[in-house]
Design a protein around this motif. Structure first.
Motif, short mmCIF file in Angstrom:
data_model
loop_
_atom_site.label_atom_id
_atom_site.label_comp_id
_atom_site.label_asym_id
_atom_site.label_seq_id
_atom_site.Cartn_x
_atom_site.Cartn_y
_atom_site.Cartn_z
N ASN A 101 0.86 -1.18 0.00
CA ASN A 101 0.00 0.00 0.00
C ASN A 101 0.89 1.24 0.00
O ASN A 101 1.01 1.95 1.00
CB ASN A 101 -0.91 0.00 1.23
N THR A 102 1.53 1.48 -1.14
CA THR A 102 2.49 2.57 -1.26
C THR A 102 1.84 3.92 -1.52
O THR A 102 2.53 4.94 -1.57
CB THR A 102 3.47 2.28 -2.41
N SER A 103 0.52 3.94 -1.68
CA SER A 103 -0.18 5.19 -1.97
C SER A 103 -0.91 5.73 -0.75
O SER A 103 -0.44 6.64 -0.08
CB SER A 103 -1.16 4.99 -3.14
N GLY A 106 1.23 4.55 2.31
CA GLY A 106 2.65 4.85 2.14
C GLY A 106 2.98 6.32 2.03
O GLY A 106 3.88 6.82 2.72
N LEU A 107 2.26 7.05 1.18
CA LEU A 107 2.60 8.46 0.96
C LEU A 107 2.43 9.31 2.22
O LEU A 107 3.34 10.08 2.58
CB LEU A 107 1.78 9.04 -0.20
N ASP A 126 5.45 4.37 -6.13
CA ASP A 126 4.03 4.02 -6.15
C ASP A 126 3.50 3.91 -7.57
O ASP A 126 2.84 2.93 -7.93
CB ASP A 126 3.25 5.08 -5.37
N GLN A 127 3.80 4.91 -8.41
CA GLN A 127 3.17 4.97 -9.72
C GLN A 127 3.84 4.08 -10.75
O GLN A 127 3.17 3.38 -11.51
CB GLN A 127 3.14 6.42 -10.20
N SER A 130 4.11 0.07 -7.97
CA SER A 130 2.91 -0.60 -7.47
C SER A 130 1.75 -0.56 -8.46
O SER A 130 1.09 -1.58 -8.70
CB SER A 130 2.48 0.03 -6.14
N GLN A 254 8.84 1.82 1.76
CA GLN A 254 7.74 1.50 0.86
C GLN A 254 7.61 -0.02 0.66
O GLN A 254 6.51 -0.54 0.52
CB GLN A 254 7.93 2.19 -0.49
N MET A 260 -1.66 -3.94 0.01
CA MET A 260 -2.50 -3.02 -0.75
C MET A 260 -3.97 -3.42 -0.61
O MET A 260 -4.32 -4.59 -0.79
CB MET A 260 -2.09 -3.04 -2.22
#
Length: 300
Positions: A101-103, A106-107, A126-127, A130, A254, A260
């Motif tokens: 869950n890098t967005s 994560g962010l 992320d973009q 992931s 990350q 996710m």
């Protein structure tokens, strides 16, 4: 940080309470999953990839989510059958253990722990990592794991027709051109619905009774995701020269983010042990609020 924790907890708990209230039909999770995968996620992918500014020196960092997913495939397919896990349980572990869950987790976590400079690195991971892994190899894996017809042509057609993958292609093709402002706003509003609706759906499917018989699988999955992944990625990056301290730390963190949410939705949509998938997310997210800061402390 507190706002993030509040949103995640509220969305998850509202889903749990909604199921217990009896006011929502049993098909609620199926409807929400379909909306997340066919509307909210494509909107998010389209907007995020179209706005992406590629930084060449961060390509190594962006490759780590692919390594995490590949490692998940090897790890769980090797250990799962030996531990007596059913094939669909193994597939659920591959998806939820292999996608971070890098967005949505994560962010904000990276910003809170490392500031805005860390977010610039985290966004690329992320973009380019992931999002792309979810829309391509993870989708192909889920389709293959659940498909009754596993002919390559059939599997490929299902992936090519997957709305997030279509959005990914459109985003790359339209990257050289600017969109009208209203298009960006609409896509942003649609994409903002992904986290609360996806977690509501996970909460609706979350049954602690599902722990019975799944403790070993859950421990193995979260152990891989929250402990083993950041450790292995850290060792790999230490062996590579020329990586800045900031990029190193953000990339490791990350890699150790919670599973996710969309991975659990994808698993549920393909009937790959949805109970275990919901537990991986429902327990993994709160645990990550402790494990990620601990990982940063160890790195320093």
């Amino acid at each position: 940080m507190s706002q993030l924790a509040g949103l995640l907890a509220a969305s998850l708990l509202f889903g749990v309470f909604a199921r217990r209230s009896g006011r929502f039909p049993e098909q609620t999770a199926l409807v929400l999953n379909a909306y997340v995968l066919n509307v909210a996620l494509p909107a998010l992918v389209l907007r995020a990839i179209h706005r992406l500014t590629l930084v060449p020196e961060l390509l190594i960092a962006a490759a780590t989510p692919w390594l995490v997913f590949g490692g998940s495939w090897l790890f769980f397919r090797a250990l799962g059958p030996r531990l007596g896990f059913a094939p669909r349980t193994v597939a659920a572990l591959v998806l939820t253990g292999g996608l971070s869950n890098t967005s949505f987790v994560g962010l904000p976590l990276i910003e809170g722990l490392m500031g805005r400079d860390g977010v610039q690195v985290a966004v690329v991971i992320d973009q380019l990592g992931s999002f792309l892994a979810l829309a391509t190899v993870a989708t192909l894996f889920a389709t293959h794991a659940a498909a009754k017809d596993s002919r390559p042509r059939v599997l490929l057609w299902k992936v090519l027709g997957f709305p997030p993958f279509i959005a990914l292609v459109v985003a790359f093709l339209s990257h050289p051109w600017d969109w009208p402002g209203w298009v960006d706003v609409v896509l942003g509003r649609l994409g903002d619905l992904l986290t609360p609706l996806a977690l509501f759906s996970v909460g609706f499917q979350l049954r602690l009774s599902g722990l019975r018989g799944r403790v070993r699988a859950l421990a193995l999955g979260l152990g891989y995701k929250l402990v083993l992944c950041p450790l292995v990625i850290a060792l790999l990056l230490l062996a590579l020269p020329g990586i800045s301290r900031l990029t190193f730390e953000v990339t490791v963190l990350q890699a150790g983010m919670a599973p996710m949410v969309t991975a659990a939705i994808l698993a549920a949509e393909h009937e790959l042990d949805p109970d275990l998938s919901a537990l991986m997310v429902g327990l993994g997210i709160p645990l990550s609020f402790a494990t990620v800061p601990c990982a940063l402390w160890l790195l320093r």
